[in-house]
Design a protein around this motif. Structure first.
Motif, PDB file in Angstrom:
ATOM      1  N   MET A   1      -3.542   5.450  -4.956  1.00 21.01           N
ATOM      2  CA  MET A   1      -4.787   5.921  -4.391  1.00 21.01           C
ATOM      3  C   MET A   1      -4.544   6.218  -2.916  1.00 21.01           C
ATOM      4  SD  MET A   1      -7.476   3.152  -5.929  1.00 21.01           S
ATOM      5  CE  MET A   1      -6.440   1.775  -5.469  1.00 21.01           C
ATOM      6  N   ARG A   2      -5.072   7.322  -2.485  1.00 27.37           N
ATOM      7  CA  ARG A   2      -4.906   7.716  -1.085  1.00 27.37           C
ATOM      8  C   ARG A   2      -6.281   7.763  -0.427  1.00 27.37           C
ATOM      9  NH1 ARG A   2      -0.472  11.548   0.622  1.00 27.37           N
ATOM     10  NH2 ARG A   2      -0.789  11.779   2.846  1.00 27.37           N
ATOM     11  N   PHE A   3      -6.381   7.221   0.785  1.00 31.54           N
ATOM     12  CA  PHE A   3      -7.644   7.153   1.504  1.00 31.54           C
ATOM     13  C   PHE A   3      -7.483   7.701   2.914  1.00 31.54           C
ATOM     14  CE2 PHE A   3      -7.689   3.796  -1.642  1.00 31.54           C
ATOM     15  CZ  PHE A   3      -8.932   3.943  -2.224  1.00 31.54           C
ATOM     16  N   ASN A   4      -8.492   8.473   3.337  1.00 31.33           N
ATOM     17  CA  ASN A   4      -8.586   8.950   4.702  1.00 31.33           C
ATOM     18  C   ASN A   4      -9.469   7.947   5.438  1.00 31.33           C
ATOM     19  OD1 ASN A   4      -9.197  10.226   7.108  1.00 31.33           O
ATOM     20  ND2 ASN A   4      -9.544  12.214   6.174  1.00 31.33           N
ATOM     21  N   ILE A   5      -8.897   7.261   6.424  1.00 29.01           N
ATOM     22  CA  ILE A   5      -9.615   6.207   7.137  1.00 29.01           C
ATOM     23  C   ILE A   5     -10.300   6.812   8.360  1.00 29.01           C
ATOM     24  CG2 ILE A   5      -9.447   3.920   8.197  1.00 29.01           C
ATOM     25  CD1 ILE A   5      -8.635   3.969   5.216  1.00 29.01           C
ATOM     26  N   TYR A   6     -11.562   7.197   8.180  1.00 27.83           N
ATOM     27  CA  TYR A   6     -12.412   7.740   9.248  1.00 27.83           C
ATOM     28  C   TYR A   6     -11.785   8.924   9.983  1.00 27.83           C
ATOM     29  CZ  TYR A   6     -14.495   3.199   8.401  1.00 27.83           C
ATOM     30  OH  TYR A   6     -15.042   2.100   7.805  1.00 27.83           O
ATOM     31  N   GLY A   7     -10.923   9.671   9.317  1.00 26.08           N
ATOM     32  CA  GLY A   7     -10.292  10.818   9.947  1.00 26.08           C
ATOM     33  C   GLY A   7      -9.215  10.458  10.952  1.00 26.08           C
ATOM     34  N   ARG A   8      -8.875   9.168  11.053  1.00 23.76           N
ATOM     35  CA  ARG A   8      -7.887   8.716  12.042  1.00 23.76           C
ATOM     36  C   ARG A   8      -6.480   8.611  11.460  1.00 23.76           C
ATOM     37  NH1 ARG A   8     -10.301   6.327  16.679  1.00 23.76           N
ATOM     38  NH2 ARG A   8     -12.562   6.311  16.477  1.00 23.76           N
ATOM     39  N   PHE A   9      -6.374   8.144  10.218  1.00 23.88           N
ATOM     40  CA  PHE A   9      -5.082   8.017   9.554  1.00 23.88           C
ATOM     41  C   PHE A   9      -5.318   7.907   8.055  1.00 23.88           C
ATOM     42  CE2 PHE A   9      -6.485   3.860  10.979  1.00 23.88           C
ATOM     43  CZ  PHE A   9      -6.312   3.041   9.878  1.00 23.88           C
ATOM     44  N   GLN A  10      -4.237   8.002   7.298  1.00 23.05           N
ATOM     45  CA  GLN A  10      -4.342   7.894   5.842  1.00 23.05           C
ATOM     46  C   GLN A  10      -3.509   6.724   5.345  1.00 23.05           C
ATOM     47  OE1 GLN A  10      -3.634  11.549   3.749  1.00 23.05           O
ATOM     48  NE2 GLN A  10      -5.423  12.510   4.647  1.00 23.05           N
ATOM     49  N   ILE A  11      -4.022   6.099   4.286  1.00 25.56           N
ATOM     50  CA  ILE A  11      -3.356   4.963   3.653  1.00 25.56           C
ATOM     51  C   ILE A  11      -3.218   5.261   2.161  1.00 25.56           C
ATOM     52  CG2 ILE A  11      -3.689   2.561   2.923  1.00 25.56           C
ATOM     53  CD1 ILE A  11      -4.788   1.925   5.590  1.00 25.56           C
ATOM     54  N   VAL A  12      -2.062   4.929   1.619  1.00 24.62           N
ATOM     55  CA  VAL A  12      -1.835   4.967   0.174  1.00 24.62           C
ATOM     56  C   VAL A  12      -1.787   3.518  -0.292  1.00 24.62           C
ATOM     57  CG1 VAL A  12      -0.177   5.530  -1.637  1.00 24.62           C
ATOM     58  CG2 VAL A  12      -0.596   7.153   0.204  1.00 24.62           C
ATOM     59  N   VAL A  13      -2.544   3.209  -1.353  1.00 22.85           N
ATOM     60  CA  VAL A  13      -2.576   1.852  -1.911  1.00 22.85           C
ATOM     61  C   VAL A  13      -2.098   1.930  -3.351  1.00 22.85           C
ATOM     62  CG1 VAL A  13      -4.037  -0.131  -2.444  1.00 22.85           C
ATOM     63  CG2 VAL A  13      -4.523   1.253  -0.417  1.00 22.85           C
ATOM     64  N   GLU A  14      -1.111   1.089  -3.682  1.00 21.03           N
ATOM     65  CA  GLU A  14      -0.561   1.047  -5.036  1.00 21.03           C
ATOM     66  C   GLU A  14      -0.517  -0.397  -5.507  1.00 21.03           C
ATOM     67  OE1 GLU A  14       3.353   2.625  -4.481  1.00 21.03           O
ATOM     68  OE2 GLU A  14       2.663   4.697  -4.548  1.00 21.03           O
ATOM     69  N   LYS A  15      -0.662  -0.588  -6.810  1.00 27.25           N
ATOM     70  CA  LYS A  15      -0.516  -1.929  -7.385  1.00 27.25           C
ATOM     71  C   LYS A  15       0.877  -2.017  -7.984  1.00 27.25           C
ATOM     72  CE  LYS A  15      -3.406  -5.431  -9.081  1.00 27.25           C
ATOM     73  NZ  LYS A  15      -4.736  -5.767  -9.530  1.00 27.25           N
ATOM     74  N   ILE A  16       1.680  -2.941  -7.461  1.00 31.30           N
ATOM     75  CA  ILE A  16       3.060  -3.131  -7.893  1.00 31.30           C
ATOM     76  C   ILE A  16       3.236  -4.600  -8.279  1.00 31.30           C
ATOM     77  CG2 ILE A  16       5.482  -3.014  -7.211  1.00 31.30           C
ATOM     78  CD1 ILE A  16       4.646  -0.807  -5.216  1.00 31.30           C
ATOM     79  N   ASP A  17       3.628  -4.824  -9.530  1.00 27.36           N
ATOM     80  CA  ASP A  17       3.815  -6.189 -10.044  1.00 27.36           C
ATOM     81  C   ASP A  17       2.602  -7.072  -9.792  1.00 27.36           C
ATOM     82  OD1 ASP A  17       6.387  -5.567 -10.959  1.00 27.36           O
ATOM     83  OD2 ASP A  17       7.299  -6.107  -9.038  1.00 27.36           O
ATOM     84  N   GLY A  18       1.395  -6.496  -9.960  1.00 24.14           N
ATOM     85  CA  GLY A  18       0.160  -7.264  -9.831  1.00 24.14           C
ATOM     86  C   GLY A  18      -0.340  -7.442  -8.412  1.00 24.14           C
ATOM     87  N   ALA A  19       0.362  -6.887  -7.419  1.00 19.86           N
ATOM     88  CA  ALA A  19      -0.050  -7.025  -6.020  1.00 19.86           C
ATOM     89  C   ALA A  19      -0.335  -5.647  -5.428  1.00 19.86           C
ATOM     90  CB  ALA A  19       1.049  -7.710  -5.214  1.00 19.86           C
ATOM     91  N   TRP A  20      -1.384  -5.565  -4.609  1.00 21.17           N
ATOM     92  CA  TRP A  20      -1.690  -4.324  -3.914  1.00 21.17           C
ATOM     93  C   TRP A  20      -0.760  -4.178  -2.712  1.00 21.17           C
ATOM     94  CZ3 TRP A  20      -4.372  -0.876  -6.345  1.00 21.17           C
ATOM     95  CH2 TRP A  20      -5.419  -1.234  -7.188  1.00 21.17           C
ATOM     96  N   ILE A  21      -0.152  -3.010  -2.581  1.00 21.47           N
ATOM     97  CA  ILE A  21       0.724  -2.695  -1.456  1.00 21.47           C
ATOM     98  C   ILE A  21       0.146  -1.460  -0.775  1.00 21.47           C
ATOM     99  CG2 ILE A  21       3.075  -2.119  -0.743  1.00 21.47           C
ATOM    100  CD1 ILE A  21       2.870  -4.842  -2.127  1.00 21.47           C
ATOM    101  N   ALA A  22       0.052  -1.491   0.562  1.00 20.58           N
ATOM    102  CA  ALA A  22      -0.512  -0.371   1.315  1.00 20.58           C
ATOM    103  C   ALA A  22       0.547   0.240   2.219  1.00 20.58           C
ATOM    104  CB  ALA A  22      -1.694  -0.842   2.145  1.00 20.58           C
TER     105      ALA A  22
END
Length: 69
Positions: A1-22
């Motif tokens: 999942m990719r998110f635009n954080i208030y137009g300041r930067f972008q974060i990709v969040v993935e679930k790997i082995d049951g843990a969220w990694i950003a």
């Protein structure tokens, strides 16, 4: 999942082995966001709200976090 954080930067969040990694994404480079801890029990549909709770200090008037396709 990719998110635009208030137009300041972008974060990709993935679930790997049951843990969220950003990762912060800039110019095609993914850098781990080590100071962002997302509990494993946060559901995918709750992620936008969770990120808003964490990053709300970055918001300007009327800005929102958006999920990017």
């Amino acid at each position: 999942m990719r998110f635009n954080i208030y137009g300041r930067f972008q974060i990709v969040v993935e679930k790997i082995d049951g843990a969220w990694i950003a990762y912060q994404v800039s110019q095609g480079i993914r850098t781990p966001v080590e100071d962002l801890v997302i509990p494993h029990d946060v559901a995918e549909h709750e992620m936008l709200t969770y990120l808003d709770d964490i990053y709300h200090e970055y918001a300007g008037f009327g800005q929102v976090i958006e999920r990017v396709s």
